[in-house]
Enzyme design. Structure first.
Site, short mmCIF file in Angstrom:
data_model
loop_
_atom_site.label_atom_id
_atom_site.label_comp_id
_atom_site.label_asym_id
_atom_site.label_seq_id
_atom_site.Cartn_x
_atom_site.Cartn_y
_atom_site.Cartn_z
CD GLU A 8 25.47 25.69 -32.78
OE1 GLU A 8 24.79 25.17 -33.57
OE2 GLU A 8 25.21 26.58 -32.01
C1 LIG Z 1 25.74 24.49 -22.66
C2 LIG Z 1 25.09 24.52 -23.72
C3 LIG Z 1 24.87 25.63 -24.58
C4 LIG Z 1 23.93 25.50 -25.76
N1 LIG Z 1 23.63 26.48 -26.37
C5 LIG Z 1 22.32 26.59 -27.02
C6 LIG Z 1 22.28 27.79 -27.96
O1 LIG Z 1 22.80 28.77 -27.90
N2 LIG Z 1 21.13 27.82 -28.71
C7 LIG Z 1 20.30 26.55 -28.73
O2 LIG Z 1 19.27 26.70 -29.42
N3 LIG Z 1 20.66 25.48 -28.18
C8 LIG Z 1 21.47 25.53 -27.28
N4 LIG Z 1 22.17 24.21 -26.58
C9 LIG Z 1 21.20 23.09 -26.85
C10 LIG Z 1 21.77 21.96 -27.61
O3 LIG Z 1 22.11 22.25 -29.17
C11 LIG Z 1 21.08 20.73 -27.45
O4 LIG Z 1 21.35 20.27 -26.03
C12 LIG Z 1 21.49 19.44 -28.26
O5 LIG Z 1 21.16 19.95 -29.80
C13 LIG Z 1 21.00 18.26 -27.98
O6 LIG Z 1 19.70 18.42 -27.70
P1 LIG Z 1 19.16 17.65 -26.17
O7 LIG Z 1 20.01 18.25 -25.41
O8 LIG Z 1 17.64 18.14 -26.30
O9 LIG Z 1 19.61 16.15 -26.44
P2 LIG Z 1 18.47 15.06 -27.30
O10 LIG Z 1 18.12 15.65 -28.61
O11 LIG Z 1 17.60 14.63 -26.39
O12 LIG Z 1 19.70 13.92 -27.38
C14 LIG Z 1 19.76 12.73 -26.54
C15 LIG Z 1 20.74 11.73 -27.24
O13 LIG Z 1 19.88 11.07 -28.16
C16 LIG Z 1 20.75 11.32 -29.43
N5 LIG Z 1 19.67 11.35 -30.33
C17 LIG Z 1 18.77 12.22 -30.49
N6 LIG Z 1 18.18 12.18 -31.61
C18 LIG Z 1 18.82 11.41 -32.50
C19 LIG Z 1 18.80 10.78 -33.89
N7 LIG Z 1 18.06 11.30 -34.81
N8 LIG Z 1 19.73 10.00 -34.09
C20 LIG Z 1 20.80 9.58 -33.24
N9 LIG Z 1 20.68 9.96 -32.06
C21 LIG Z 1 19.96 10.89 -31.64
C22 LIG Z 1 21.42 12.47 -29.27
O14 LIG Z 1 22.76 12.09 -29.89
C23 LIG Z 1 22.10 12.15 -27.79
O15 LIG Z 1 23.03 11.23 -27.58
C24 LIG Z 1 23.10 24.13 -25.71
C25 LIG Z 1 23.41 23.21 -24.83
C26 LIG Z 1 24.01 23.28 -23.79
C27 LIG Z 1 24.37 22.31 -22.91
#
Ligand SMILES: Cc1cc2nc3c(=O)[nH]c(=O)nc-3n(C[C@H](O)[C@H](O)[C@H](O)COP(=O)(O)OP(=O)(O)OC[C@H]3O[C@@H](n4cnc5c(N)ncnc54)[C@H](O)[C@@H]3O)c2cc1C
Length: 597
Positions: free
Chosen positions: A442
């Site tokens: 989220e």
């Molecule tokens: C168990 C689980 C359940 C989930 N459930 C859902 C779901 O039901 N529906 C759904 O759609 N998604 C879901 N997700 C996805 C989840 O919302 C994303 O994993 C999350 O939003 C982070 O995206 P990412 O994993 O691509 O990380 P990335 O976006 O690649 O981020 C990696 C790092 O970079 C940082 N970062 C990225 N952009 C910025 C920025 N602009 N400013 C500062 N720092 C930044 C982040 O804070 C993080 O530390 C789920 C994930 C997991 C693991």
């Protein structure tokens, strides 16, 4: 060896909050609801029975067994499906939703204390209704009448569940990169093709149908976030008579193996492998992200609540162990052996750190829920707007601070167990592992913090923040005049905390215009600062209520000690955090890129 403790619903604290700190009867009246404190507490008591009974009992087996995928079907751990049936039949899913769709139209302040108990007893289970609630909110706000009539009654009753399909391999925090396609058909429906990852409860065996809310792009959509649309894509197609017609073109391709929340199936979802899944547009094309924010705000509030809930569960577990484990002589005491580790000053510190933070977090959750209620209440426009602004500013704080705090509280709870905490059989490790996802999904803490800086602080030049700080300062002045020792100590720290936050707000507003990279370099400490100052404010409101409520001497002494602990151990960090926000950017940004290697 197995060391488990039973979950005890925190009904005493809920009663204190809803009767004395934020009187629910008066609040409900302002919101046009007829519920009074006794009815609200009766509902909380009944929910507590289900949470402490069935849901808590299957939490451990859920962790050990996990959900499994067999071909296209997902099987949840033993007892989960049956528990869901009982949950839905009890009407628990529809507490806050309109009666028109089968809900009970209760204020969010009531559903908040109830939802905390589901999450505390079983995070993996409670994720399912949490996401259904988000889907309901999106349809209530932006769905056509036809979509509402077809889907809302069954989502509200819990007969069907909902999901949120945002994330794709290349589109996590940055939803501008969403690539799933939606092509309009002659009959007005859309063909959806693409892959979504990490979809919570994307497939399961609780219900016959799962209603996916999916972000996708139409072929001629503008690039970036302005070209995203939102679609309802049901697992089973629904006829005009409401009957299920057959499977839509979508499937769960795999389930993730995770650090925690093992019972919650986290699915890779594949849409349209055979020509396209049938989807229905929610609202208008290209306004999907706006609608999705409605779901996300609900879900962000709920994930914040999960941080509180897992803290409470871990705390109860650790407190129980501290009252059983005998080890060593407590320094400065009479030296007799046989006393438990609860006598050691540092074990008391670990437990009070958690307890005082839980009190602040729970109060903040109820406060924000009340602002959400007031934003839609039959009141004058100015009152509603003020409440809406406050809720919007505090949602990222609630999500970010409560979930980051859950990392501290579950860590400390495990520490109370010593080596036994590291051993899986005791169960302490499950809370620690389960809590870890909360700062990630989220929107990570950084994404919450960016929202707090950009949309919630800089956009109105710190106006809403300033008004909230005025309210906090007014509480400080009352505490200073109260004459109680604990009140004076808390007031002194809160006064400094408010001044530090005010300074940080002003700096953030200026830096956002002049040097945005510097502002964003301090975004997470800024969020943390907001959390602990708002938490200190909540402790102050609790202390005032405790002094008014005529509590027994020991209860009052406990409230005072807890408030003092929060002031001296947590709130005391505020000036340091403000310095990090206002002076910390250069160290972060000046490090030469060439030197990362
Ligand atoms: C168990 C689980 C359940 C989930 N459930 C859902 C779901 O039901 N529906 C759904 O759609 N998604 C879901 N997700 C996805 C989840 O919302 C994303 O994993 C999350 O939003 C982070 O995206 P990412 O994993 O691509 O990380 P990335 O976006 O690649 O981020 C990696 C790092 O970079 C940082 N970062 C990225 N952009 C910025 C920025 N602009 N400013 C500062 N720092 C930044 C982040 O804070 C993080 O530390 C789920 C994930 C997991 C693991």
């Amino acid at each position: 060896m197995t060391i488990m403790s039973q979950y005890h619903p925190p009904l005493r604290d809920i009663e204190f909050l809803l009767k004395h700190v934020f009187p629910i009867s008066e609040h409900a009246q302002r919101c046009g609801s007829e519920i009074d404190a006794d009815t609200a507490l009766m509902i909380a008591g009944e929910a507590g029975k289900l949470a402490a009974g069935k849901l808590d009992a299957i939490n451990r087996i859920g962790d050990q067994t996990g959900s499994t995928l067999d071909g296209v079907d997902v099987t949840t751990p033993p007892g989960f499906k049956e528990a869901y049936r009982e949950f839905a039949e009890g009407g628990w899913n529809g507490l806050k939703f309109p009666e028109e769709f089968g809900g009970q139209a209760l204020p969010a302040a009531v559903s908040t204390v109830v939802d905390e108990m589901w999450h505390a007893a079983n995070l993996s289970f409670a994720l399912n209704p949490m996401l259904t609630n988000g889907a309901i909110e999106a349809l209530l706000t932006a769905g056509s009448d036809a979509l509402k009539q077809t889907y809302l009654p069954k989502l509200v009753s819990g007969e069907w569940t909902g999901t949120m399909n945002l994330t794709e391999p290349q589109a996590g925090s940055d939803l501008a990169a969403v690539a799933t396609k939606a092509v309009r058909q002659a009959d007005g429906s859309y063909r959806i093709t693409g892959q979504k990852i990490f979809i919570t409860h994307g497939e399961h065996d609780f219900t016959d149908n799962i209603i996916h809310l999916v972000l996708a792009r139409t072929p001629d959509a503008p690039k970036g976030v302005k070209g995203i649309s939102l679609f309802v894509v049901p697992k089973m197609l629904v006829g005009s008579d409401g009957a299920l017609q057959g499977r839509n073109d979508l499937r769960c391709a795999s389930l993730e193996h995770k650090l925690g929340i093992h019972a919650s199936p986290t699915a890779v979802m594949s849409f349209g492998e055979n020509g396209g899944a049938t989807g229905y547009l929610v609202g208008e094309e290209n306004r999907g992200l706006e609608y999705m924010f409605i779901m996300m705000n609900e879900a962000r509030f709920a994930v914040g609540l999960q941080g509180l809930a897992v803290s409470e569960r871990a705390y109860q577990h650790a407190l129980w162990y501290a009252g059983e484990r005998v080890q060593g002589r407590a320094v400065g005491e009479d030296g007799s052996l046989g006393k438990t580790i609860l006598r050691h000053p540092d074990v008391r510190r670990l437990l009070l750190s958690t307890k005082s933070r839980i009190e602040a977090m729970r109060a903040l959750a109820v406060y924000v829920a009340m602002q959400k209620d007031l934003a839609h209440a039959p009141l004058d426009e100015e009152t509603r707007r003020l409440a809406k602004d406050r809720a919007e500013l505090l949602v990222p704080v609630l999500k970010g601070w409560l979930t980051e705090t859950a990392q501290i509280t579950t860590y400390d709870a495990l520490q109370v167990f010593g080596g036994m905490g590291f051993i899986e059989e005791t169960g302490a490790a499950q809370y620690y592992r389960d809590a870890r996802i909360l700062t990630i999904y989220e929107g990570t803490t950084a994404i919450q913090a960016n929202d707090l800086i950009g949309r919630k602080t800089a956009r109105d030049n710190g106006k809403t923040a300033g008004l909230l700080l005025d309210a906090m300062d007014a509480t400080v002045s009352q505490l200073e005049a109260s004459g109680s020792g604990a009140g004076q100590e808390l007031a002194a720290h809160l006064r400094r905390g408010c001044a530090a936050l005010r300074e940080a707000v002003q700096w953030v507003v200026g830096a956002s215009a002049d040097n945005p990279r510097a502002a964003y370099a301090g975004s997470v400490p800024y969020l943390e600062l907001w959390g602990i100052v708002a938490g200190g404010w909540m402790q102050a409101l609790r202390l005032q209520a405790a002094q008014r409520a005529g509590l027994q001497a020991e209860q009052l002494a406990a409230a005072e000690a807890s408030a003092k602990f929060f002031a001296t151990h947590v709130l005391a960090q505020a000036p340091g955090l403000a310095s990090t926000v206002t002076q910390g950017a250069s160290g972060t940004l000046e490090f030469p890129d060439a030197m990362w290697a």
